[in-house]
Design an enzyme around this catalytic site. Structure first.
Site, short mmCIF file in Angstrom:
data_model
loop_
_atom_site.label_atom_id
_atom_site.label_comp_id
_atom_site.label_asym_id
_atom_site.label_seq_id
_atom_site.Cartn_x
_atom_site.Cartn_y
_atom_site.Cartn_z
N LYS A 97 66.54 73.84 47.99
CA LYS A 97 67.87 73.24 48.15
C LYS A 97 68.16 72.26 47.02
O LYS A 97 67.23 71.70 46.44
CB LYS A 97 67.91 72.44 49.48
CG LYS A 97 67.97 73.28 50.73
CD LYS A 97 68.02 72.39 51.96
CE LYS A 97 68.10 73.20 53.22
NZ LYS A 97 69.35 73.97 53.36
N ARG B 61 66.36 81.23 61.42
CA ARG B 61 66.50 82.49 62.16
C ARG B 61 65.19 83.26 62.21
O ARG B 61 64.94 84.02 63.13
CB ARG B 61 67.64 83.32 61.54
CG ARG B 61 67.42 83.71 60.12
CD ARG B 61 68.71 84.12 59.40
NE ARG B 61 69.53 82.96 59.06
CZ ARG B 61 70.74 83.01 58.50
NH1 ARG B 61 71.27 84.20 58.20
NH2 ARG B 61 71.40 81.91 58.24
N1 BES Z 1 68.83 73.98 57.98
C1 BES Z 1 69.73 74.75 57.23
C2 BES Z 1 71.16 74.68 57.77
C3 BES Z 1 71.88 73.36 57.67
C4 BES Z 1 72.59 73.04 56.54
C5 BES Z 1 71.89 72.51 58.75
C6 BES Z 1 73.28 71.86 56.48
C7 BES Z 1 72.57 71.33 58.68
C8 BES Z 1 73.29 71.01 57.56
C9 BES Z 1 69.34 76.22 57.23
O1 BES Z 1 67.99 76.48 57.30
C10 BES Z 1 69.86 76.79 55.96
O2 BES Z 1 69.43 76.35 54.93
N2 BES Z 1 70.76 77.76 56.05
C11 BES Z 1 71.35 78.35 54.91
C12 BES Z 1 71.51 79.82 55.18
C13 BES Z 1 71.87 80.62 53.98
C14 BES Z 1 70.74 80.64 52.98
C15 BES Z 1 72.21 82.01 54.44
C16 BES Z 1 72.71 77.70 54.66
O3 BES Z 1 73.38 77.35 55.62
O4 BES Z 1 73.04 77.51 53.50
ZN ZN Z 2 67.06 76.40 55.38
#
Ligand code: BES
Ligand code: ZN
Ligand code: ZN
Length: 501
Positions: free
Chosen positions: A281, A355
């Site tokens: 990230k 997921r």
């Molecule tokens: N934990 C994150 C989702 C999240 C993002 C929660 C911001 C709270 C605030 C999750 O694991 C994630 O990173 N999801 C990705 C999915 C994508 C790669 C398809 C996302 O939301 O960008």
């Molecule tokens: Zn994630």
């Protein structure tokens, strides 16, 4: 803080301070009318309240607080708390009023606070509901995370006295319920606020064992070896990049008269820190990813609440606990893994890890023959984009169950909003190389793609609801009765849902 419900006269309250709710007038510029109890107090205090209202110093706007010296009365201060217009009144305003009163009182060094319950009773709020809402607002509103502060704040409200001229028994019952629900939410908040270096999967599992022993439900923890033996390949894949071993918490609560009943299965995402893994990230706001365990924390809080409320049903709780880091053994984009269900998954992004661990928990739940499954997860940033911060996303496969979750959302103050799950979306997660991929097309229905992935692992024929709490799991800005940090979202929602299952 103790909450005490009592029948009595507010004007005779022997504490530091009393608080009263005041409605704003419908017509602009009109002076708000004082509730009868307030009028009695005002008569003894020489009319200071009426005079202040006349001068427009306090209009009753929702969330407003005004403080007066209570000369001629047994207490030190009087607080007026704005409830907004009666025509716009929603029960949640009662939680807000209690939180405002308690936080103002704490600032003023008040130890013993009285609240005029009759001033907030009205449409949709009887004495029992008022007792519950006031207590919830007070306990949630006063919470702050101080575990790592060397010097703790010294000012504390020691007791809140809910005073009514009516049926104190109903009031006390509501207050008792409110205390259980809000304290359980605060339990979830406290562990969720704990940072990644302390709240490792092992520590979270120990926390679950501690509350299970304290409140009387069962807790089993699978360590890495057992996770391997059970072939929970999704959990193993996400944990591979971290030195912290994964843990899989299994809770069981058997309420009164629940023998022979099928259980409700509650599942919570427990990523103790989500760096994104190899699909790392951006560093901005990455510290917030300590809250990626909010789903699991909510399940722990919900079990504490169910056990203390003696809910008459069977519950199974599943919390896969994993840290998502980009170590040398981490899974890579392009990897294909085999899940607990036997399905293969092409990992497109190691940041879509929630997921993957939840897919394993969902298929594992089949052995409990669930009556219904509810999962809570900080699953997708897309959910924040779609709905903002006012509600959680709701998706699933069963109209009846989803309608119950929606209604529980309204009553608990933890709102949910539904997104569609049409078959056409299945295509979005189709993989060329494996049974399914863990990410859909860029910038298209991200929250639905997450839920569609989960759906592929739900045991056949079982009603299932998924609540995406990415936007609601923590506050960057304090709201009326919820300060900064973890919100414990899901605990109140589940507590309300249990009434209907
Ligand atoms: N934990 C994150 C989702 C999240 C993002 C929660 C911001 C709270 C605030 C999750 O694991 C994630 O990173 N999801 C990705 C999915 C994508 C790669 C398809 C996302 O939301 O960008
Ligand atoms: Zn994630
Ligand atoms: Zn995550």
């Amino acid at each position: 803080m103790d909450v005490v419900a009592a029948k009595g006269l507010l004007a005779e309250f022997k504490g530091d301070t009393v608080a009263l709710g005041v409605f704003e007038r419908e017509e602009k510029g009109k002076v708000p009318e004082l509730f009868i109890t307030a009028k009695r107090i005002d008569a003894k205090a020489g009319g200071i309240l009426a005079e202040s209202l006349k001068k427009g110093e306090f209009t009753g706007k929702l969330g407003a607080v005004a403080t007066y010296h209570a000369r001629g009365l047994p207490m030190r201060l009087i607080l007026l708390i704005g409830l907004g217009k009666r025509s716009e009144f929603e029960p949640d305003a009662v939680r807000q009023a209690a939180a405002k009163a308690c936080c103002a009182a704490r600032e003023l060094g008040v130890k013993k606070l009285g609240f005029c319950v009759d001033s907030v009773v009205g449409k949709g709020v009887d004495l029992e509901v008022a007792g519950r809402l006031l207590t919830e607002g007070a306990i949630l509103g006063l919470y702050r995370f101080e575990a790592y502060k060397t010097e703790k704040e010294k000012k504390e409200v020691e007791s809140l006295h809910l005073i009514t001229s009516g049926n104190a028994k109903a009031l006390a019952e509501g207050a008792c319920k409110g205390e259980i629900i809000a304290s359980s939410a605060n339990l979830a908040r406290e562990i969720c606020n704990d940072p990644g270096n302390y709240a490792t999967p092992e520590k979270l599992a120990k926390f679950a064992q501690g509350i299970a022993a304290k409140y009387g439900f069962k807790c089993k923890v699978l360590g890495k070896r057992e996770i391997e033996k059970e072939k929970l390949g999704g959990i193993l894949s996400v944990s591979a990049g971290s030195h912290q071993p994964p843990a899989f918490v299994i809770l069981e609560y058997n309420g009164p008269k629940s023998a022979g009943k099928k259980p409700i299965v509650l599942i919570g995402k427990g990523i103790t820190f989500d760096s994104g893994g190899i699909s790392i990230k951006p560093s901005k706001d990455m510290e917030k990813m300590k809250f990626d365990k909010a789903g699991a924390c909510a399940i722990f809080g919900a079990f504490a609440a169910a056990a203390r409320l003696r809910a008459p049903l069977r519950l199974i709780g599943l919390a896969p606990l994993v840290e998502n880091l980009p170590g040398g053994e981490a899974s890579r984009p392009g990897d294909i893994i085999r899940m607990h269900s036997g399905k293969t998954v092409e990992i497109i992004s190691t940041d879509a890890e929630g997921r993957v661990i939840l897919g394993d928990a969902l298929s594992y739940s089949a052995r409990f023959k669930p009556k219904a499954i509810l999962d809570l997860a900080t699953l997708t940033g897309a959910c924040v984009a779609a709905l903002g911060y006012e509600c959680s996303g709701l998706l699933g496969n069963d109209e009846t169950l989803l309608a119950k979750v929606e209604s529980a959302g309204g009553r608990s103050g933890e709102r949910v909003w539904r997104l569609p799950m049409w078959k056409a979306y299945n295509e979005y997660n189709r993989s060329d190389n494996a049974d399914i991929k863990n990410v859909g097309p860029p910038s298209a229905a991200g929250t639905i793609c997450g839920a569609k992935f989960l759906e592929a692992f739900v045991p056949k024929g079982v009603p299932w609801a998924h609540v995406d709490i990415a936007a609601t799991a923590w506050n960057d800005k304090p709201s009326a009765y919820m300060g900064l940090g973890a919100t414990g979202v899901g605990v109140r929602l589940i507590a309300a849902l249990l009434d209907e299952l």
